[in-house]
Design an enzyme around this catalytic site. Structure first.
Site, mmCIF file in Angstrom:
data_model
loop_
_atom_site.group_PDB
_atom_site.id
_atom_site.type_symbol
_atom_site.label_atom_id
_atom_site.label_comp_id
_atom_site.label_asym_id
_atom_site.label_seq_id
_atom_site.Cartn_x
_atom_site.Cartn_y
_atom_site.Cartn_z
ATOM 1 N N HIS A 61 7.185 0.554 13.304
ATOM 2 C CA HIS A 61 5.827 1.041 13.055
ATOM 3 C C HIS A 61 4.799 -0.066 13.244
ATOM 4 O O HIS A 61 5.105 -1.262 13.171
ATOM 5 C CB HIS A 61 5.721 1.604 11.631
ATOM 6 C CG HIS A 61 5.993 0.586 10.562
ATOM 7 N ND1 HIS A 61 5.051 -0.345 10.160
ATOM 8 C CD2 HIS A 61 7.099 0.343 9.820
ATOM 9 C CE1 HIS A 61 5.562 -1.117 9.214
ATOM 10 N NE2 HIS A 61 6.805 -0.721 8.990
ATOM 11 N N GLU A 149 12.471 3.743 5.416
ATOM 12 C CA GLU A 149 12.547 2.335 5.034
ATOM 13 C C GLU A 149 13.608 2.118 3.950
ATOM 14 O O GLU A 149 13.961 3.047 3.208
ATOM 15 C CB GLU A 149 11.169 1.889 4.517
ATOM 16 C CG GLU A 149 11.090 0.484 3.942
ATOM 17 C CD GLU A 149 11.323 -0.594 4.971
ATOM 18 O OE1 GLU A 149 12.487 -0.741 5.399
ATOM 19 O OE2 GLU A 149 10.352 -1.301 5.319
#
Length: 322
Positions: A61, A149
């Site tokens: 990201h 994550e």
């Protein structure tokens, strides 16, 4: 002596042949992509398998609010941490690089299919990437929670996180579990499940919708996720050891790694990247040799000379925990 018709052989009261046909029809309803496998037969007389995606691209990201201000994690849930202005630029730059990579491959019918972590910063990164593509290039998008994550344990305490990260260095980056959170080993377990899903999707031809009359030979899979998660994905895919994993570095925000099919159809990082680029990421000489093998090996082959296989394990790994 009692004679039986072949239809007397039943399954749940249904003649076996009829039951097999019903099962086949149900399978086609669940996986309509299989209909695309009808057509020219392969050399073994069976149906030709769907073409394998040409690339699997790993994308981290863009820059997030947590990357520039760790205090954000103390007041905002990790899944809701968004991109900064720079993060949006990272995402859009990444999209343009990917479009150039795919469009320069020589196949005008190339397409892209995305798997994305459900965290806000990953979803926003995907939206930024998508601005570089025309709508007809999208084969699909799937939100995949297993690409999230590493879990650090709900709202984070800055002082405690500093302590935890120091302990992680002493304990080991792979096995240290954050209190109320995950270790990299925990991420490895869920990524293993995702890898099997991805392989099944590749085998079944999930990326080729049934309504398409032509299957493209240039399908590109993009995983939009997080630094550690992507490193663990590579570890699981290439069967790297814990020590090899702990020598890897994070991709930069908006950074990419490209796994591309080589001569025999296997995915290798060396098809697209140079040795110097992979060394910077953390690959060792042994790992690079394995990537060179993947570059030319056929699907289904096994590299018996890799360090995690065969006699070399006993010859070279004499200091496992030193």
């Amino acid at each position: 002596m009692r004679w039986r018709c072949c239809d007397d052989d039943t399954v749940g009261g249904v003649p076996r042949r009829r039951a097999q046909q019903l099962l086949h029809n149900q399978h086609q309803e669940r996986f309509p992509e299989l209909a695309l496998r009808r057509g020219p037969e392969n050399n073994n007389g069976g149906q030709a398998p769907p073409p394998r995606p040409r690339r699997i691209v790993l994308v981290r990201h863009g820059e997030s609010e947590g990357n520039v201000d760790e205090a954000a994690y103390t007041r905002v849930p990790d899944p809701r941490i968004g991109l900064t202005a720079q993060g949006w630029r990272d995402a859009e730059d990444c999209g343009r690089r990917l479009r150039d990579l795919f469009s320069n491959s020589g196949d005008s019918d190339w397409k892209v299919y995305f798997y994305v972590s459900p965290y806000r910063r990953s979803l926003e990164t995907l939206r930024g990437i998508g601005r570089a593509f025309e709508p007809h290039r999208f084969a699909g998008v799937r939100e995949e929670p297993r690409l999230r994550e590493q879990d650090f344990g709900n709202f984070q305490d800055r002082d405690q996180m500093r302590v935890d990260k120091e302990l992680r260095l002493k304990y080991g980056r792979f096995f240290y579990r954050f209190p109320n959170g995950e270790s990299a080993a925990d991420v490895y377990d869920r990524i293993t499940g995702f890898r099997e899903t991805l392989r099944a999707d590749i085998d079944i031809g999930r990326f080729h919708p049934p309504q398409q009359q032509r299957r493209t030979d240039d399908m590109n899979i993009v995983l939009v996720s997080h630094g550690l998660t992507l490193r663990v994905f590579l570890m699981r895919w290439y069967k790297w050891t814990v020590r090899q994993f702990e020598g890897l570095n994070n991709l930069g925000n908006g950074g990419t790694l490209v796994m591309q099919t080589g001569e025999g159809g296997r995915y290798s990082l060396l098809v697209h990247h140079t040795e110097d680029e992979l060394r910077e990421f953390g690959l060792t000489d042994e790992m690079l040799k394995d990537q060179m093998w993947h570059k030319t090996a056929r699907v289904g082959d096994i590299n018996y000379s890799f360090i995690t296989n065969g006699q070399s394990f006993f010859d070279e790994r004499t200091d496992l925990y030193l």
